[in-house]
Design a protein around this motif. Structure first.
Motif, PDB file in Angstrom:
ATOM      1  N   LEU A  84      10.731  12.460  -6.462  1.00  0.00           N
ATOM      2  CA  LEU A  84      10.989  13.851  -6.048  1.00  0.00           C
ATOM      3  C   LEU A  84      12.441  14.021  -5.612  1.00  0.00           C
ATOM      4  O   LEU A  84      13.102  15.011  -5.971  1.00  0.00           O
ATOM      5  N   SER A 113      -1.103  11.170  -3.960  1.00  0.00           N
ATOM      6  CA  SER A 113      -2.069  10.064  -4.057  1.00  0.00           C
ATOM      7  C   SER A 113      -1.878   9.071  -2.913  1.00  0.00           C
ATOM      8  O   SER A 113      -2.842   8.629  -2.285  1.00  0.00           O
ATOM      9  N   GLY A 114      -0.617   8.729  -2.620  1.00  0.00           N
ATOM     10  CA  GLY A 114      -0.330   7.776  -1.543  1.00  0.00           C
ATOM     11  C   GLY A 114      -0.702   8.323  -0.178  1.00  0.00           C
ATOM     12  O   GLY A 114      -1.290   7.635   0.643  1.00  0.00           O
ATOM     13  N   LEU A 115      -0.360   9.578   0.063  1.00  0.00           N
ATOM     14  CA  LEU A 115      -0.670  10.170   1.370  1.00  0.00           C
ATOM     15  C   LEU A 115      -2.175  10.344   1.548  1.00  0.00           C
ATOM     16  O   LEU A 115      -2.705  10.167   2.643  1.00  0.00           O
ATOM     17  N   ALA A 169       0.822  -1.209   0.000  1.00  0.00           N
ATOM     18  CA  ALA A 169       0.000   0.000   0.000  1.00  0.00           C
ATOM     19  C   ALA A 169       0.859   1.264   0.000  1.00  0.00           C
ATOM     20  O   ALA A 169       0.356   2.353  -0.227  1.00  0.00           O
ATOM     21  N   LEU A 194       5.354  14.058  -7.400  1.00  0.00           N
ATOM     22  CA  LEU A 194       4.413  14.834  -6.582  1.00  0.00           C
ATOM     23  C   LEU A 194       3.012  14.196  -6.627  1.00  0.00           C
ATOM     24  O   LEU A 194       2.355  14.024  -5.595  1.00  0.00           O
ATOM     25  N   GLY A 247       6.792   8.099  -5.249  1.00  0.00           N
ATOM     26  CA  GLY A 247       6.630   9.555  -5.309  1.00  0.00           C
ATOM     27  C   GLY A 247       7.792  10.260  -4.634  1.00  0.00           C
ATOM     28  O   GLY A 247       8.419  11.168  -5.199  1.00  0.00           O
ATOM     29  N   ALA A 248       8.129   9.817  -3.404  1.00  0.00           N
ATOM     30  CA  ALA A 248       9.232  10.438  -2.665  1.00  0.00           C
ATOM     31  C   ALA A 248      10.550  10.199  -3.397  1.00  0.00           C
ATOM     32  O   ALA A 248      11.399  11.100  -3.483  1.00  0.00           O
ATOM     33  N   ARG A 279      -4.440   8.446   0.473  1.00  0.00           N
ATOM     34  CA  ARG A 279      -5.022   7.143   0.777  1.00  0.00           C
ATOM     35  C   ARG A 279      -5.086   6.916   2.285  1.00  0.00           C
ATOM     36  O   ARG A 279      -5.914   6.190   2.789  1.00  0.00           O
ATOM     37  N   ARG A 280      -4.182   7.545   3.021  1.00  0.00           N
ATOM     38  CA  ARG A 280      -4.120   7.332   4.471  1.00  0.00           C
ATOM     39  C   ARG A 280      -5.009   8.276   5.250  1.00  0.00           C
ATOM     40  O   ARG A 280      -5.045   8.245   6.453  1.00  0.00           O
ATOM     41  N   LEU A 323       2.210  11.059  -7.360  1.00  0.00           N
ATOM     42  CA  LEU A 323       2.219   9.766  -6.663  1.00  0.00           C
ATOM     43  C   LEU A 323       2.228   9.958  -5.150  1.00  0.00           C
ATOM     44  O   LEU A 323       1.501   9.283  -4.411  1.00  0.00           O
ATOM     45  N   LEU A 324       3.045  10.905  -4.695  1.00  0.00           N
ATOM     46  CA  LEU A 324       3.162  11.139  -3.252  1.00  0.00           C
ATOM     47  C   LEU A 324       1.833  11.611  -2.677  1.00  0.00           C
ATOM     48  O   LEU A 324       1.359  11.112  -1.646  1.00  0.00           O
ATOM     49  N   ARG A 336       3.001   4.005  -3.679  1.00  0.00           N
ATOM     50  CA  ARG A 336       2.849   5.347  -4.259  1.00  0.00           C
ATOM     51  C   ARG A 336       3.719   6.356  -3.507  1.00  0.00           C
ATOM     52  O   ARG A 336       4.438   7.146  -4.113  1.00  0.00           O
ATOM     53  N   GLU A 337       3.639   6.279  -2.158  1.00  0.00           N
ATOM     54  CA  GLU A 337       4.452   7.205  -1.375  1.00  0.00           C
ATOM     55  C   GLU A 337       5.936   6.976  -1.649  1.00  0.00           C
ATOM     56  O   GLU A 337       6.707   7.929  -1.783  1.00  0.00           O
TER      57      GLU A 337
END
Lengths: 375, 60
Positions: free
Chosen positions: A95, B54-56, A84, B49, A91-92, B58-59, B51-52, A87-88
Motif C-alpha cells: 500500500l 487478512s493479517g489484521l 505471523a 489491501l 500489505g502495508a 488474524r489478530r 494482505l493487510l 501479511r500485515e
C-alpha cells in the motif's frame, strides 16, 4: 529474572482497554503520560490538514506493539510472531509503495519505501525492538531492506519484462501443469497406500500379541472351563476397548474407576462384571469414596454370592451420583451379619456416610443382593 | 442451490476485501480509463489491501 515483555519497555503498546477506534491514541497518551484528548485532537487536525493524520494513525497502529505480550526470552515466540506478521507487513508495504507511485514518485522511490515499511511492520510487530539491542537490530534490518530495494534494477525495466514473464509463466503452467498434477496425485496415492500398509501391520501385530496369544492359552487350559471363560472374557473386554479406542479404563473419573475395579475383580475371582455408566464425573475425594464403596460391594458379591455375573449400574451428573451393584446369587440376611464383620458396615455404609452419602443393602437369602450407593 | 448465511464464524474479512477490490477494478475497467502505467500501482494497492486486511483479521 523474568523476561522483559514487549509491552513493558521501549515501544508504546496499543491500548485496547481505553480505545475509541483501535487504541493508538490511548497507547501513545499512556506512553507519554499525557491526556488522550490532545493526541486525538492532533490526529483529527492532521487528517483535516491534507489527510496525513489517517496515514500516520495507520502506520502507528501497524508499528506499535500489540497488547499481547511477547516473551522475549522465548526465541520461538518472537520468530512465530514475526512469521505471523508477514501479511500485515507485505500489505502495508504494498500500500505504501502504491501511494508513493500515485503521489508521482518513480519506482526507484516506491520500492525502497515499500520494503522499508514491510520490514518495519514485521520487526515492530514481532516485539523484538523493545530492548536497546533489539532497537539497533531493527533499525539495521529496516535500513538494509531499503538499501536492498534501492539496489534492485529500476522497476521500469521490470515493467517492460512483465508481459514476457507472464507469457512464459502461462506457457510453463500449460506444459508442466498436468505433469505436476499427476505427480501430486501419485504422491498422494502412494502416501495413502503407505498409511494403509502401516495400519494393517499394526492390526496384525495387535492381533498377534492379544487374540492369538489368548487362543493359544485357551487351548492349553481347555480342561478348566472357569479359567477359559475368564480368559475369553478378559480378551473380549480388551478387544472391545481397542476397537472402540475406548480410554475409559485409563480415565481419572468415576466410570474409569468402576471399570478398573470390575476388571481387577473379574480377573481375580473369575466372575463376569458388567459395568454400565450413564454420565460421568471426575474423581474427587467424595467420588473416590463412592468408587471404593462400589468396589467393596462388587468384591463381596464376587466372593460370597456365587453368581456367574454381577451388574454395576452407575448414574453420574453434576449434583448427584448413584451406583447400584446387583447379583442374583445366594443373598443373605443383612440383620444377621455378625458385628465383627466390618465389610458392609464400615467399608460401604460407614464410608458413604463419612462423605455425606448413603448406602442401602437389600438382600434376602436365595434372592440375590442389591447395594445402592448415593452421593 | 442453497445459501449459507454469513455468521461471525464463517465471515472472512479478507474475502470481503478481495471482493471490494475486484468490484473496484471492474468499475475502473468499465469506466475505460485504465492505463498501463496506472495498472501496476492499482494492482499493488489491491494486493496490499487484501494482505493487510487478512493479517489484521488474524489478530481479531
Amino acid at each position: 529474572m523474568s523476561a522483559p515483555m514487549a509491552t513493558a519497555a521501549g515501544i508504546p503498546a496499543i491500548d485496547t482497554e481505553h480505545r475509541k477506534l483501535a487504541g493508538v491514541s490511548a497507547g501513545i497518551a499512556r506512553y507519554f503520560d499525557i491526556d488522550v484528548k490532545y493526541v486525538r485532537i492532533a490526529f483529527v487536525l492532521l487528517t483535516i490538514l491534507g489527510g496525513i493524520g489517517i496515514a500516520l494513525y495507520g502506520l502507528a497502529y501497524l508499528t506499535m506493539t500489540s497488547p499481547e505480550s511477547v516473551d522475549l526470552a522465548d526465541p520461538t515466540a518472537v520468530v512465530h510472531e514475526a512469521a505471523a506478521s508477514w501479511r500485515e507487513g507485505l500489505g502495508a508495504g504494498a500500500l505504501a509503495a502504491a501511494v508513493t507511485l500515485v503521489a508521482g514518485a518513480g519506482w526507484e522511490v516506491a520500492l525502497p519505501v515499500g520494503a522499508g515499511v514491510t520490514a518495519g511492520v514485521i520487526v515492530m510487530r514481532s516485539g523484538i525492538a523493545t530492548t536497546k539491542r533489539g532497537r539497533v537490530g531493527a533499525a539495521l534490518m529496516i535500513v538494509g531492506a531499503v538499501l536492498v530495494a534501492r539496489a534492485l534494477p529500476a522497476i521500469s525495466q521490470v515493467q517492460s519484462f512483465a508481459f514476457p514473464v507472464i507469457v512464459l509463466l502461462a506457457g510453463s503452467v500449460m506444459l508442466f501443469g498436468p505433469w505436476w498434477l499427476r505427480m501430486a496425485q501419485a504422491l498422494t496415492a502412494e502416501r495413502t497406500a503407505r498409511i494403509r500398509a502401516q495400519e494393517r501391520a499394526e492390526v496384525a501385530a495387535h492381533l498377534h500379541d492379544s487374540v492369538l496369544q489368548t487362543l493359544a492359552l485357551i487351548q492349553r487350559r481347555a480342561d478348566d472351563p472357569s479359567e477359559v471363560a475368564q480368559l475369553a472374557r478378559r480378551q473380549e473386554r480388551e478387544l472391545r476397548s481397542w476397537l472402540n479406542a475406548d480410554e475409559t479404563a485409563a480415565a481419572d473419573t468415576l466410570h474409569g474407576a468402576l471399570v478398573r475395579a470390575a476388571t481387577e475383580i473379574e480377573t481375580d475371582h473369575g466372575v463376569e462384571v458388567e459395568v454400565v455408566c450413564v454420565g460421568d464425573r471426575p474423581l474427587d475425594e467424595d467420588t473416590r469414596a463412592l468408587a471404593a464403596a462400589a468396589r467393596e460391594a462388587i468384591l463381596n458379591a464376587a466372593k460370597f454370592a456365587g453368581a456367574g455375573r454381577i451388574d454395576v449400574y452407575a448414574e453420574a451428573s453434576g449434583e448427584r451420583c448413584e451406583v447400584f451393584v446387583r447379583d442374583r446369587g445366594a443373598g443373605f440376611d443383612p440383620d444377621a451379619v455378625p458385628a465383627d464383620r466390618r465389610g458392609v458396615r464400615e467399608s460401604i455404609v460407614g464410608r458413604m456416610q463419612r462423605h455425606g452419602g448413603s448406602a442401602e443393602v437389600r438382600s434376602q437369602p436365595g434372592g440375590g443382593t442389591e447395594v445402592e450407593l448415593s452421593l | 442451490m442453497g445459501r449459507d448465511p454469513v455468521t461471525d464464524s464463517n465471515f472472512s474479512p479478507a474475502s470481503l476485501a478481495a471482493g471490494i477490490v475486484l468490484v473496484a477494478f471492474g468499475v475502473w475497467v468499465l469506466a475505460g480509463d485504465v492505463t498501463f502505467d496506472a495498472l501496476f500501482p492499482a494492482l499493488l494497492a489491491g494486493l496490499g489491501l487484501i494482505l493487510l486486511v487478512s493479517g489484521l483479521a488474524r489478530r481479531r
